[in-house]
Write a protein that holds these residues in place. Structure first.
Motif, PDB file in Angstrom:
ATOM      1  N   THR A 132      38.500  39.247  40.667  1.00 17.44           N
ATOM      2  CA  THR A 132      39.014  40.506  39.950  1.00 17.44           C
ATOM      3  C   THR A 132      40.072  40.198  38.917  1.00 17.44           C
ATOM      4  O   THR A 132      41.182  39.893  39.104  1.00 17.44           O
ATOM      5  CB  THR A 132      39.565  41.254  40.883  1.00 17.44           C
ATOM      6  OG1 THR A 132      40.736  40.604  41.781  1.00 17.44           O
ATOM      7  CG2 THR A 132      38.556  41.586  42.408  1.00 17.44           C
ATOM      8  N   THR A 159      42.018  44.637  37.316  1.00 21.15           N
ATOM      9  CA  THR A 159      42.758  45.428  38.212  1.00 21.15           C
ATOM     10  C   THR A 159      43.661  46.404  37.418  1.00 21.15           C
ATOM     11  O   THR A 159      44.519  45.764  36.678  1.00 21.15           O
ATOM     12  CB  THR A 159      43.202  45.326  39.399  1.00 21.15           C
ATOM     13  OG1 THR A 159      44.254  44.618  39.219  1.00 21.15           O
ATOM     14  CG2 THR A 159      42.029  44.428  40.107  1.00 21.15           C
ATOM     15  N   ARG A 179      42.333  43.520  47.968  1.00 19.15           N
ATOM     16  CA  ARG A 179      41.733  43.629  46.470  1.00 19.15           C
ATOM     17  C   ARG A 179      40.081  44.337  46.795  1.00 19.15           C
ATOM     18  O   ARG A 179      39.383  43.629  47.298  1.00 19.15           O
ATOM     19  CB  ARG A 179      41.645  42.639  45.762  1.00 19.15           C
ATOM     20  CG  ARG A 179      43.031  42.163  45.119  1.00 19.15           C
ATOM     21  CD  ARG A 179      43.181  40.999  44.323  1.00 19.15           C
ATOM     22  NE  ARG A 179      44.271  40.619  43.698  1.00 19.15           N
ATOM     23  CZ  ARG A 179      44.884  41.103  42.680  1.00 19.15           C
ATOM     24  NH1 ARG A 179      44.125  41.707  41.937  1.00 19.15           N
ATOM     25  NH2 ARG A 179      46.147  41.009  42.140  1.00 19.15           N
ATOM     26  N   ASN A 180      39.983  45.564  46.214  1.00 20.20           N
ATOM     27  CA  ASN A 180      38.472  46.028  46.223  1.00 20.20           C
ATOM     28  C   ASN A 180      38.216  46.616  47.534  1.00 20.20           C
ATOM     29  O   ASN A 180      37.235  47.075  47.983  1.00 20.20           O
ATOM     30  CB  ASN A 180      37.523  45.090  45.632  1.00 20.20           C
ATOM     31  CG  ASN A 180      37.297  45.222  44.270  1.00 20.20           C
ATOM     32  OD1 ASN A 180      37.742  46.181  43.506  1.00 20.20           O
ATOM     33  ND2 ASN A 180      36.712  44.250  43.536  1.00 20.20           N
ATOM     34  N   GLU A 236      41.533  47.887  42.534  1.00 18.15           N
ATOM     35  CA  GLU A 236      40.055  48.051  42.320  1.00 18.15           C
ATOM     36  C   GLU A 236      39.632  47.412  41.037  1.00 18.15           C
ATOM     37  O   GLU A 236      40.389  47.412  40.056  1.00 18.15           O
ATOM     38  CB  GLU A 236      39.521  49.413  42.184  1.00 18.15           C
ATOM     39  CG  GLU A 236      39.174  49.945  43.685  1.00 18.15           C
ATOM     40  CD  GLU A 236      38.420  51.426  43.537  1.00 18.15           C
ATOM     41  OE1 GLU A 236      38.042  51.732  42.458  1.00 18.15           O
ATOM     42  OE2 GLU A 236      38.433  52.194  44.466  1.00 18.15           O
ATOM     43  N   ASP A 237      38.619  46.835  40.822  1.00 15.93           N
ATOM     44  CA  ASP A 237      37.994  45.971  39.634  1.00 15.93           C
ATOM     45  C   ASP A 237      36.423  46.075  40.002  1.00 15.93           C
ATOM     46  O   ASP A 237      36.221  45.258  40.812  1.00 15.93           O
ATOM     47  CB  ASP A 237      38.339  44.535  39.695  1.00 15.93           C
ATOM     48  CG  ASP A 237      37.818  43.911  38.255  1.00 15.93           C
ATOM     49  OD1 ASP A 237      37.302  44.713  37.506  1.00 15.93           O
ATOM     50  OD2 ASP A 237      37.941  42.723  38.194  1.00 15.93           O
TER      51      ASP A 237
END
Length: 446
Positions: free
Chosen positions: A265, A268, A348-349, A413-414
């Motif tokens: 990622t 973000t 993350r995500n 988010e990415d």
């Protein structure tokens, strides 16, 4: 007249108070970041080298499964953000993809939820799988502790490479209980199963890995290679130009290389904010203050990956397919303090990878956050044991606070992995179908 002036003053004070509150959240966050030296995530450059190309082919290659029906990508769907949208994964023998996947004949769902694959090469990652069955062991004679034990292949570059071998040898993931092949390969597979299934599990795993490796590249002294084996030998030679003999470690290192590049990622809003190139909204800042301040979620969801990679219980008791209790980390360590504890997932995500928890029992992020405040269920048979190890907040979170926390989590988010056209290949050397929800026509032809 006085009443009008008073009303104006009250409104002005109220407005100033709200503005000050918003400013306080931003200022508090900036000061917290500076004080705690919070930095953006560090990623490897996006180098699409020959090892990446090999790993990419292997990740989507169904030849890694016993009956050529399942690939790594079957459960780790790129367009489902490296998960599968199921409560519990369905590996070898299943039909369809994603939320529509069902178990096939003589198969059933696995015991746990599919974990996402983001940033697993990061140095903060000390262990992998919900129970940490793969972990770094720098003090021991071998660098990694895995189900392969002392028979783990030499030359593995990192924990992600060590982890990449485990689904290949795990029943109902890529490995099937029975061979359903044809011709000479079916005869060889049946003979292999009959010869090794009753011996030491580690020896059987090595024999099975050798079977998969031979399917891909044949033996080094075998000139009678299939067209598929020739294609894979070419890919291996390009990835490892200084080697002539290839091992399971080379396969695993290539799989790890692909995952660490494809699923990093890098983009973000949070990392951009930390670099000073993006602003944070009032709601996101309020959510960050709740996360780092009031509720101190970072006690467990810490560091740049938002995980301490330790093991905790929040009171979820679930059953395996054999009806036994899933004991979590205890199954690896045998230590009672690890009973019902599972690995802290990265955040993350996290907004993209429902359902949640090790058993996929929680459908929404709102419910997942709420579970941290409810603890063990009184009606559960394991209640007395559960409360010995459970983490639970003593106060109750408010609905508007949940929404603010989710706003901050969305800031992590990415989605570049579903946008980049170099993640999913158009085809693989075997010619078997690509398992992903992205239409093949949308991918670049390699």
């Amino acid at each position: 007249m006085n009443r009008v002036i008073l009303a104006v003053v009250v409104i002005a004070i109220s407005y100033t108070s709200k503005a000050s509150s918003k400013l306080d959240d931003h200022q508090w966050l900036i000061e917290f970041i500076e004080k705690n030296e919070i930095v953006p995530i560090r990623n490897e450059p996006k180098l699409l080298d020959a090892q990446y190309e090999l790993g990419q082919a292997l990740f989507f290659e169904k030849l890694l499964s016993t009956n050529k029906d399942t690939a790594c990508s079957t459960c780790h769907l790129v367009n489902s953000h490296t998960s599968d949208s199921l409560r519990k994964a369905i590996g070898a023998g299943g039909h369809n993809l994603g939320a529509l996947r069902i178990a096939g004949k003589d198969t059933e769902p696995l015991d746990r939820n599919t974990q996402a694959l983001f940033n697993l090469d990061n140095n903060e990652v000390k262990n992998l799988f919900w129970d940490g069955r793969v972990e770094v062991d720098l003090q021991g004679p071998i660098k990694f502790l895995t189900p392969l034990g002392k028979h783990i292949p030499l030359g593995l570059e990192n924990a992600l490479a060590a982890q990449s071998l485990i689904p290949i040898i795990s029943n109902s993931e890529l490995k099937s209980h029975t061979c359903y092949l044809v011709g000479r390969e079916q005869n060889y597979c049946k003979k292999l199963y009959e010869s090794f299934e009753s011996v030491n599990e580690s020896i059987w795993n090595l024999a099975y890995l050798s079977f998969i490796q031979h399917r891909l590249i044949g033996h080094s002294d075998n000139k009678d290679l299939s067209s598929i084996q020739k294609k894979y030998r070419k890919l291996f030679k390009l990835a490892y130009p200084n080697k002539s003999n290839f091992t399971a470690s080379d396969l695993a290192n290539a799989l790890a290389r692909y995952q660490e590049i494809a699923f990093a990622t890098r983009d973000t809003p949070w990392d951009k904010f930390l670099k000073g190139s993006e602003s944070i909204s009032d709601t996101e800042a309020e959510g960050a203050r709740l996360f780092y301040g009031k509720y101190r979620c970072n006690n467990c969801h810490s560091n740049t990956l938002f995980s301490d990679f330790d093991f905790h219980s929040i009171g979820i008791v679930s059953h395996k397919k054999d009806k036994s209790i899933d004991k979590g980390r205890f199954e690896i360590t045998g230590n009672l303090k690890d009973f019902l504890k599972f690995r802290t997932p990265s955040l993350r995500n996290v907004t993209l990878t429902a359902p949640y928890m090790h058993d996929g029992s929680i459908e929404s992020l709102e419910q997942a956050i709420g579970k941290h405040f409810t603890g063990c269920a009184l009606e559960n048979d394991y209640y007395e044991v559960c409360i010995e190890t459970v983490f639970k907040y003593k106060e109750i979170i408010q609905p508007n606070e949940v929404l603010k926390l989710i706003a901050f989590l969305k800031f992590l988010e990415d989605k570049s992995h579903i946008i980049d056209d170099d993640i999913v290949p158009f085809t693989v050397p075997s010619g078997l179908g690509i398992d992903d929800l992205i239409p093949a026509s949308a991918n670049k032809i390699k």
